[in-house]
Design a protein around this motif. Sequence first.
Motif, PDB file in Angstrom:
ATOM      1  N   SER A 147     -49.725  -4.488   8.379  1.00  0.00           N
ATOM      2  CA  SER A 147     -48.652  -5.090   8.982  1.00  0.00           C
ATOM      3  C   SER A 147     -48.764  -6.235   9.697  1.00  0.00           C
ATOM      4  CB  SER A 147     -47.710  -3.905  10.016  1.00  0.00           C
ATOM      5  OG  SER A 147     -46.767  -4.299  10.644  1.00  0.00           O
ATOM      6  N   MET A 149     -46.702  -6.926  12.356  1.00  0.00           N
ATOM      7  CA  MET A 149     -45.808  -7.033  13.624  1.00  0.00           C
ATOM      8  C   MET A 149     -46.690  -7.375  14.817  1.00  0.00           C
ATOM      9  SD  MET A 149     -43.151  -5.957  15.008  1.00  0.00           S
ATOM     10  CE  MET A 149     -42.126  -5.180  13.736  1.00  0.00           C
ATOM     11  N   ILE A 153     -45.659  -9.974  17.826  1.00  0.00           N
ATOM     12  CA  ILE A 153     -45.560  -9.843  19.212  1.00  0.00           C
ATOM     13  C   ILE A 153     -46.335 -10.675  20.144  1.00  0.00           C
ATOM     14  CG2 ILE A 153     -46.011  -8.122  20.945  1.00  0.00           C
ATOM     15  CD1 ILE A 153     -45.210  -5.777  18.775  1.00  0.00           C
ATOM     16  N   ILE A 301     -41.887 -10.981  13.619  1.00  0.00           N
ATOM     17  CA  ILE A 301     -41.287  -9.648  13.890  1.00  0.00           C
ATOM     18  C   ILE A 301     -40.021  -9.214  12.850  1.00  0.00           C
ATOM     19  CG2 ILE A 301     -40.134  -8.323  15.707  1.00  0.00           C
ATOM     20  CD1 ILE A 301     -41.501  -9.693  17.827  1.00  0.00           C
ATOM     21  N   ILE A 302     -39.384 -10.220  12.498  1.00  0.00           N
ATOM     22  CA  ILE A 302     -38.304  -9.850  11.749  1.00  0.00           C
ATOM     23  C   ILE A 302     -38.793  -9.457  10.184  1.00  0.00           C
ATOM     24  CG2 ILE A 302     -36.204 -10.810  10.639  1.00  0.00           C
ATOM     25  CD1 ILE A 302     -35.522 -12.434  12.962  1.00  0.00           C
ATOM     26  N   ALA A 304     -41.765  -8.472   9.431  1.00  0.00           N
ATOM     27  CA  ALA A 304     -42.419  -7.224   9.605  1.00  0.00           C
ATOM     28  C   ALA A 304     -41.766  -6.092   9.689  1.00  0.00           C
ATOM     29  CB  ALA A 304     -43.381  -7.418  10.794  1.00  0.00           C
ATOM     30  N   SER A 305     -40.687  -6.134  10.121  1.00  0.00           N
ATOM     31  CA  SER A 305     -39.703  -4.970  10.341  1.00  0.00           C
ATOM     32  C   SER A 305     -38.871  -4.821   9.080  1.00  0.00           C
ATOM     33  CB  SER A 305     -38.431  -5.355  11.295  1.00  0.00           C
ATOM     34  OG  SER A 305     -39.005  -5.541  12.740  1.00  0.00           O
ATOM     35  N   ILE A 306     -38.690  -5.928   8.270  1.00  0.00           N
ATOM     36  CA  ILE A 306     -38.163  -5.765   6.943  1.00  0.00           C
ATOM     37  C   ILE A 306     -39.110  -4.976   5.860  1.00  0.00           C
ATOM     38  CG2 ILE A 306     -37.296  -7.059   4.919  1.00  0.00           C
ATOM     39  CD1 ILE A 306     -36.074  -9.010   6.745  1.00  0.00           C
ATOM     40  N   GLU A 307     -40.305  -5.543   5.998  1.00  0.00           N
ATOM     41  CA  GLU A 307     -41.523  -4.872   5.223  1.00  0.00           C
ATOM     42  C   GLU A 307     -41.811  -3.510   5.441  1.00  0.00           C
ATOM     43  OE1 GLU A 307     -44.523  -8.774   4.430  1.00  0.00           O
ATOM     44  OE2 GLU A 307     -44.728  -7.438   6.227  1.00  0.00           O
ATOM     45  N   ASN A 308     -41.488  -3.091   6.628  1.00  0.00           N
ATOM     46  CA  ASN A 308     -41.619  -1.866   7.072  1.00  0.00           C
ATOM     47  C   ASN A 308     -40.598  -1.045   6.728  1.00  0.00           C
ATOM     48  OD1 ASN A 308     -44.019  -2.286   8.499  1.00  0.00           O
ATOM     49  ND2 ASN A 308     -43.254  -2.484  10.629  1.00  0.00           N
ATOM     50  N   VAL A 309     -39.470  -1.434   6.397  1.00  0.00           N
ATOM     51  CA  VAL A 309     -38.321  -0.620   6.061  1.00  0.00           C
ATOM     52  C   VAL A 309     -38.385  -0.549   4.421  1.00  0.00           C
ATOM     53  CG1 VAL A 309     -35.797  -0.749   5.588  1.00  0.00           C
ATOM     54  CG2 VAL A 309     -36.814  -1.211   8.012  1.00  0.00           C
ATOM     55  N   THR A 313     -44.957  -5.553   0.970  1.00  0.00           N
ATOM     56  CA  THR A 313     -45.082  -6.946   1.585  1.00  0.00           C
ATOM     57  C   THR A 313     -44.727  -8.182   0.796  1.00  0.00           C
ATOM     58  OG1 THR A 313     -47.364  -6.903   0.587  1.00  0.00           O
ATOM     59  CG2 THR A 313     -47.245  -5.944   2.643  1.00  0.00           C
TER      60      THR A 313
END
Length: 318
Positions: A147, A149, A153, A301-302, A304-309, A313
């Motif tokens: 990730s 993320m 940060i 961050i945006i 990474a958040s989309i990738e997590n959802v 990647t």
Amino acid sequence: MNIWEAIIQGIVQGLTEFLPVSSSGHLSLVQHILPSTSSGNNDVGNQALSLFLHFGTLLAVFIVYREIIWKMILEFFSMCKEFFTGKFVWKLDKMNKERRMVIFVVVASAFAIILFLPLLGWLGLETGGEPVKKLSDLAEYFSNDNSIMAEGIFFTFTGILILLATVFDYRIGNSPKNRDGVITLRNACAMGIGQCIAAMPGISRSGTTTTMGMLTGAEKNTALEFSFIMGIPAVLAANLLEVKDTDWSAVSGSTIAAILVGIVVSAVVGVLAIKFLKWIVSNDKFHYFGYYCLVLGVLVIIIASIENVLGTTFSLGK
């Protein structure tokens, strides 16, 4: 790995090692989207390239600051001679600029011990099958996870720190109290701590150390100069240790060629980046990097958040 990827990473390293935007964070992003690195192929080759790109940028520091570095080397041997002949004077106010710089580089570098203190075992994290206990382990954990993320940060943190430092420097610079353009023990200690924090991908080493110097009252150009010079021992020592631990039998001939190209590119771009940053700081435009890091951090961050959802990647070639 091919020559073009080495050139791209050399440019990224040369720019971001010195510009206060985090080379490790940007390299992490580049490796996240390039197909050969994001897929996990040629791992050793990529590690070797990243390692030697740092040698290229280290060479850039020696080129730009060759005069003061040479004076510091001569002053170091002069100090050794005086110490063994009993003529050494410990009072800082009796020392010239180069001698003070030598002592404060040692002081700042000594804070690197913070990286290796086992203070983080309570986090319960693991990297490479080993528990994360030290700050250096945590940096490796964030660098090797899938990730980005953490990078987002930390980019945001860098941006906020730069903006705070520029506001503080403006207020101090416009106050009746003038600064004399020298580094103090307080500056060196703060910048040494900042160098440890900058082990995290996305936190700029030059940005953090320079801003820590500014926040403790150092004149911005003086803080920038000391930031580059104080980084030499830490970067050199860390890279030499990595050279020893690298499995060179797994590095192909084509990878070695790519590494050599990467070194040259990162050194040339690094020299240009240092000169550009010196101009930026002298012309009171340092805060622009703060805005850049803030915007990049939020964007990462945006993503990474989309990738997590989505559970995937965004990598080129996929």
